[in-house]
Enzyme design. Structure first.
Site, PDB file in Angstrom:
ATOM      1  N   PRO A 198      38.662  -2.239  83.632  1.00 48.95           N
ATOM      2  CA  PRO A 198      38.856  -1.614  82.321  1.00 48.95           C
ATOM      3  C   PRO A 198      39.976  -0.575  82.276  1.00 48.95           C
ATOM      4  O   PRO A 198      40.505  -0.293  81.201  1.00 48.95           O
ATOM      5  CB  PRO A 198      37.498  -0.949  82.040  1.00 48.95           C
ATOM      6  CG  PRO A 198      36.843  -0.807  83.385  1.00 48.95           C
ATOM      7  CD  PRO A 198      37.339  -1.951  84.203  1.00 48.95           C
ATOM      8  N   HIS A 404      61.340   8.517  83.654  1.00 48.12           N
ATOM      9  CA  HIS A 404      61.690   7.314  82.900  1.00 48.12           C
ATOM     10  C   HIS A 404      60.509   6.359  82.900  1.00 48.12           C
ATOM     11  O   HIS A 404      60.339   5.574  83.841  1.00 48.12           O
ATOM     12  CB  HIS A 404      62.894   6.605  83.534  1.00 48.12           C
ATOM     13  CG  HIS A 404      64.177   7.378  83.431  1.00 48.12           C
ATOM     14  ND1 HIS A 404      65.260   7.106  84.231  1.00 48.12           N
ATOM     15  CD2 HIS A 404      64.555   8.414  82.634  1.00 48.12           C
ATOM     16  CE1 HIS A 404      66.262   7.924  83.918  1.00 48.12           C
ATOM     17  NE2 HIS A 404      65.854   8.739  82.959  1.00 48.12           N
ATOM     18  N   GLU A 405      59.676   6.419  81.880  1.00 47.13           N
ATOM     19  CA  GLU A 405      58.615   5.418  81.724  1.00 47.13           C
ATOM     20  C   GLU A 405      59.240   4.223  81.007  1.00 47.13           C
ATOM     21  O   GLU A 405      59.702   4.346  79.878  1.00 47.13           O
ATOM     22  CB  GLU A 405      57.452   5.997  80.910  1.00 47.13           C
ATOM     23  CG  GLU A 405      56.383   4.982  80.527  1.00 47.13           C
ATOM     24  CD  GLU A 405      55.774   4.238  81.719  1.00 47.13           C
ATOM     25  OE1 GLU A 405      55.166   4.903  82.568  1.00 47.13           O
ATOM     26  OE2 GLU A 405      55.943   2.992  81.800  1.00 47.13           O
ATOM     27  N   HIS A 473      56.534   4.689  90.098  1.00 48.20           N
ATOM     28  CA  HIS A 473      55.128   4.371  89.810  1.00 48.20           C
ATOM     29  C   HIS A 473      55.064   2.928  89.313  1.00 48.20           C
ATOM     30  O   HIS A 473      56.045   2.401  88.798  1.00 48.20           O
ATOM     31  CB  HIS A 473      54.553   5.345  88.788  1.00 48.20           C
ATOM     32  CG  HIS A 473      54.085   6.610  89.434  1.00 48.20           C
ATOM     33  ND1 HIS A 473      52.877   7.187  89.181  1.00 48.20           N
ATOM     34  CD2 HIS A 473      54.682   7.392  90.372  1.00 48.20           C
ATOM     35  CE1 HIS A 473      52.738   8.281  89.914  1.00 48.20           C
ATOM     36  NE2 HIS A 473      53.822   8.435  90.639  1.00 48.20           N
ATOM     37  N   GLU A 474      53.874   2.325  89.488  1.00 47.88           N
ATOM     38  CA  GLU A 474      53.728   0.889  89.238  1.00 47.88           C
ATOM     39  C   GLU A 474      54.904   0.154  89.881  1.00 47.88           C
ATOM     40  O   GLU A 474      55.611  -0.631  89.237  1.00 47.88           O
ATOM     41  CB  GLU A 474      53.660   0.574  87.728  1.00 47.88           C
ATOM     42  CG  GLU A 474      52.473   1.193  87.020  1.00 47.88           C
ATOM     43  CD  GLU A 474      52.673   2.683  86.716  1.00 47.88           C
ATOM     44  OE1 GLU A 474      53.787   3.040  86.336  1.00 47.88           O
ATOM     45  OE2 GLU A 474      51.736   3.468  86.885  1.00 47.88           O
ATOM     46  N   GLU A 492      54.115   5.277  94.011  1.00 44.66           N
ATOM     47  CA  GLU A 492      52.676   5.204  93.807  1.00 44.66           C
ATOM     48  C   GLU A 492      52.205   3.922  94.512  1.00 44.66           C
ATOM     49  O   GLU A 492      52.163   3.894  95.725  1.00 44.66           O
ATOM     50  CB  GLU A 492      52.401   5.203  92.297  1.00 44.66           C
ATOM     51  CG  GLU A 492      50.952   5.360  91.934  1.00 44.66           C
ATOM     52  CD  GLU A 492      50.756   5.186  90.432  1.00 44.66           C
ATOM     53  OE1 GLU A 492      49.967   5.947  89.870  1.00 44.66           O
ATOM     54  OE2 GLU A 492      51.367   4.277  89.837  1.00 44.66           O
ATOM     55  N   GLU A 498      45.331  10.318  89.335  1.00 40.87           N
ATOM     56  CA  GLU A 498      45.107  10.214  87.887  1.00 40.87           C
ATOM     57  C   GLU A 498      43.822   9.452  87.527  1.00 40.87           C
ATOM     58  O   GLU A 498      43.208   9.726  86.508  1.00 40.87           O
ATOM     59  CB  GLU A 498      46.319   9.563  87.215  1.00 40.87           C
ATOM     60  CG  GLU A 498      46.602   8.148  87.695  1.00 40.87           C
ATOM     61  CD  GLU A 498      47.992   7.641  87.301  1.00 40.87           C
ATOM     62  OE1 GLU A 498      48.961   8.410  87.406  1.00 40.87           O
ATOM     63  OE2 GLU A 498      48.100   6.476  86.899  1.00 40.87           O
TER      64      GLU A 498
END
Ligand code: NOJ
Ligand code: CA
Length: 692
Positions: A198, A404-405, A473-474, A492, A498
């Protein structure tokens, strides 16, 4: 070349050509200490195969190698060995930053040149490198007359286990590494159970397979970890669980858009398939096999990057105190907030500060399908004065970290890459945290496929040109690329802190990090973001919490290696807290690291010596079980005294019932000293040792 300190290069030919496809023709290559041995041969039908031994005991039974292609016959049976070549290599190279300064890279190599016995007479090379701490092998597709390009549907590399061993694994997800680890026998692995988490914005677990690194303990207590090194222009590898044969089999992440996993022009080499081997669990952490299997530093002088601790306008968003977007009226990234955090950082020996939610586009990220062209990487929100903040930070010795997302829209990011990095360069910003939340656009591509591997590399490459280091990240998994591109500083690629703020499953349980240290951490530096002092997260998240004691939060700065370590909690949670002194003091760049003890999933203690100061820091963490351990300080330089400050779990500490019970003690120690420690359930201990 500065990384080559001591180079010994020996090449010799061992075998002439042989054309008989049978098991009697065996090629052996052993590690420098002669404990690890690989045997390569062809089966009766000419299938390439190998076995792995440790101290003459079988670790991997006959394991075959092969490929399946689009529009071409598979490479499997029908090979002959044209020739083979063996060489030894020994060098010591320097890490520009790292968990140690000098790295010994010493192996024996066997290169086998194969040719098909029949039409189309294709050629393939297999290269094995055998180290004292494990093996790496890869395929080379050499230049050849009748093969110019391959379209790989799958790679069939087997790791045929000699037993049904204890395994610490996470599901083989093509889009995410943000899973918990599970400890089961190999034969009990069921990754498909973990489909549909989820809290994951992207997840795809098509097979009963695992992500790597995956770590095992044999029945003789030999520790193994399976992974890959130098993942370049290829698809990420998951490992399929073949329960009948007790065998891992490679399964490449493939693209639904193109229908294949990898497309490459010849010549090229695949990533290394790796098996780390150690007689004790800690040896896996000390192993440098993964970085050693990568190419030397391509960037040269990296003086523009200094390992650093960093604060951030970040945790407050995860707590729901403020938001990334501006439209909601509760914007976190304001000039005023940033200036306060700069003051706090400067006062506490912290030289970096991350600000998320500074740029336009956040009104339209998570939950939207049409995310192309939304984020703008050069335009700040109107309540955030980028230039002023950078200037203010510089005056105080705090450098801004850009964020930077991409919202998993890499094409939008690539379009803006140069402009975004030019802006950073102009402002004198040397660090960027990237993010890839959501399903990849275009649909059908996955985070860990070749298309994204190329994207992540393009980002690193471009960043290097502008003297920018990347915290991803990711990300794609770490495979030791940091040796070649030392601007790949951290990532990450695990369930970070988180999850404790918002995951509906209760966050990261106490055995998560004692497992991560022996699995994910073998791949490379981790941006976990330890150091939350307000463990119960009140008043923001009354139903969530950090599942460790406060002392463990400190210990993580030593246990989890990264050259950038976040100090993430809200400023007010650090004010007036004596335990914060450890975070002020702790180093981020190490001359050497030693694993003092540990068991996968249970506990681990690591000591690290800071570069430049000679100070040492020790971190010890345990799972939900309390334990008593004794540390010997025999790693300290003999004859020298150190002022030790010990941040230990208090007598009543418990990760759930009493997480902040902490006892801080000072002592003088030297290399003859020993210390008994009590670790509480979910607890830990952090020690600073300042050289007198
Ligand atoms: C997920 C990252 O892991 C987290 O650190 C970040 O705050 C959000 N994405 C937003 O980019
Ligand atoms: Ca994440």
């Amino acid at each position: 070349m500065r990384y080559l300190k001591n180079l010994l290069f020996l090449t010799f030919l061992i075998t002439a050509s042989c054309s008989v496809n049978n098991r009697s023709k065996q090629l052996n290559v052993v590690s420098p200490d002669r404990k690890v041995r690989v045997t390569f041969y062809l089966t009766e039908t000419g299938v390439p195969a190998y076995k792995l031994f440790y101290n003459n005991k079988t670790v991997l039974n006959e394991s075959t190698l092969g490929f399946e292609f689009k529009d071409a016959p598979p490479m499997f049976a029908g090979w002959k060995i044209r020739k083979s070549r063996e060489r030894s290599f020994n060098e010591t190279w320097k890490m520009p930053w790292g968990e140690q300064e000098d790295v010994v890279n010493n192996y024996n190599e066997l290169k086998v040149f194969l040719k098909e016995t029949d039409d189309p007479y294709r050629r393939l090379n297999v290269i094995f490198r055998v180290y004292n701490d494990g093996i790496g092998f890869r395929y080379g597709f050499p230049e050849q007359p009748h093969l110019k390009e391959v379209i790989i549907l799958d790679e069939h590399t087997q790791f045929n286990l000699a037993g049904d061993w204890d395994t610490w694994w996470q599901p083989g997800d093509w889009d995410s590494y943000e899973h918990l680890y599970h400890a089961t026998k190999f034969s009990e692995i069921d990754a498909t159970k973990y489909r549909n988490h989820p809290a994951l914005a992207q997840t795809y677990i098509p097979f009963n397979a695992v992500n790597t690194p995956v770590t095992m303990r044999t029945n003789d207590s030999l520790y193994l970890s399976f992974h890959e090194a130098n993942l370049t222009d290829y698809a990420g590898m998951t490992l399929l669980v073949n329960k009948e044969k007790l065998m891992w089999e490679s399964k490449l992440v493939s693209s639904d858009r193109t229908g294949y996993a990898v497309k490459r022009k010849l010549p090229f080499k695949t990533p290394w398939r790796t098996v780390q081997i150690s007689k004790n669990a800690g040896g896996l952490i000390e192993s440098k096999l993964i970085v050693n299997l990568n190419e030397p530093d391509k960037l040269g002088d990296m003086n523009w990057f200094k390992p650093t601790k960093y604060t951030g306008i970040w945790w407050e968003m995860h707590l729901g105190k403020s938001s990334w977007d501006m439209a909601g009226g509760n914007h976190g990234a304001t000039t005023e907030n940033a200036k306060k955090l700069i003051d706090f950082s400067a006062a506490n020996n912290i030289h970096g500060m991350l600000v998320e939610g500074w740029n336009t586009g956040w009104e339209h990220w998570i939950g939207f399908d049409d995310r192309e062209g939304i984020f703008d990487f050069v335009t700040p929100y109107t309540d955030y004065n980028l230039k002023k903040i950078v200037r203010y930070g510089k005056e105080k010795g705090v450098e801004l970290i850009m964020h930077h997302e991409t919202s998993a829209a890499p094409r939008t990011y690539e379009q803006q890459l140069s402009a975004a990095y030019q802006l950073m360069h102009k402002l004198g910003i040397h660090l960027v945290k990237t993010g890839y939340v959501g399903k990849i656009i275009p649909k059908g591509e996955y985070h860990h496929g070749q298309w994204m591997v190329r994207h992540y590399r393009k980002v690193l490459d471009t960043a290097a040109k502008y003297h920018i280091a990347v915290i991803a990240h990711e990300p794609i998994k770490a495979t030791g690329i940091r040796r070649t591109y030392p601007n790949a500083i951290s990532r990450e690629g695990l369930r970070g802190q988180e999850f404790n703020a918002w995951s509906p499953d209760g966050g990261n349980p106490p055995d998560h990090l004692p497992t991560v240290a022996f699995t994910r951490m073998l791949a490379g530096p981790i941006d976990y973001t330890p150091g939350i002092f307000n463990i119960k997260l009140k008043p923001y998240k009354p139903n969530n919490q950090i599942n460790t004691t406060l002392a463990q939060q400190l210990a993580l700065y030593v246990v989890l290696y990264s050259p950038v370590q976040m100090v993430p909690d809200l400023m007010e949670n650090y004010e007036g807290r004596p335990a914060f002194q450890f975070i002020r003091d702790v180093g981020v760049n190490w001359k050497q690291s030693k694993v003092l003890n540990g068991e996968v999933g249970s506990f681990v203690t690591i000591a690290r010596e800071e570069r430049g100061t000679g100070n040492w820091f020790v971190g010890s963490i345990t799972n939900e079980d309390a334990r008593n351990i004794e540390i010997s300080f025999d790693f300290l330089e003999p004859g020298k005294s150190f002022d030790a400050t010990i941040y230990a779990d208090g007598p009543d500490a418990d990760w759930d019932k009493n997480p902040t019970d902490i006892k801080i003690e000072k002592k003088e120690v030297n290399s003859n000293s020993k210390l008994k420690l009590h670790l509480a359930p979910g607890g830990g201990c952090a020690i600073s040792l300042m050289k007198k």
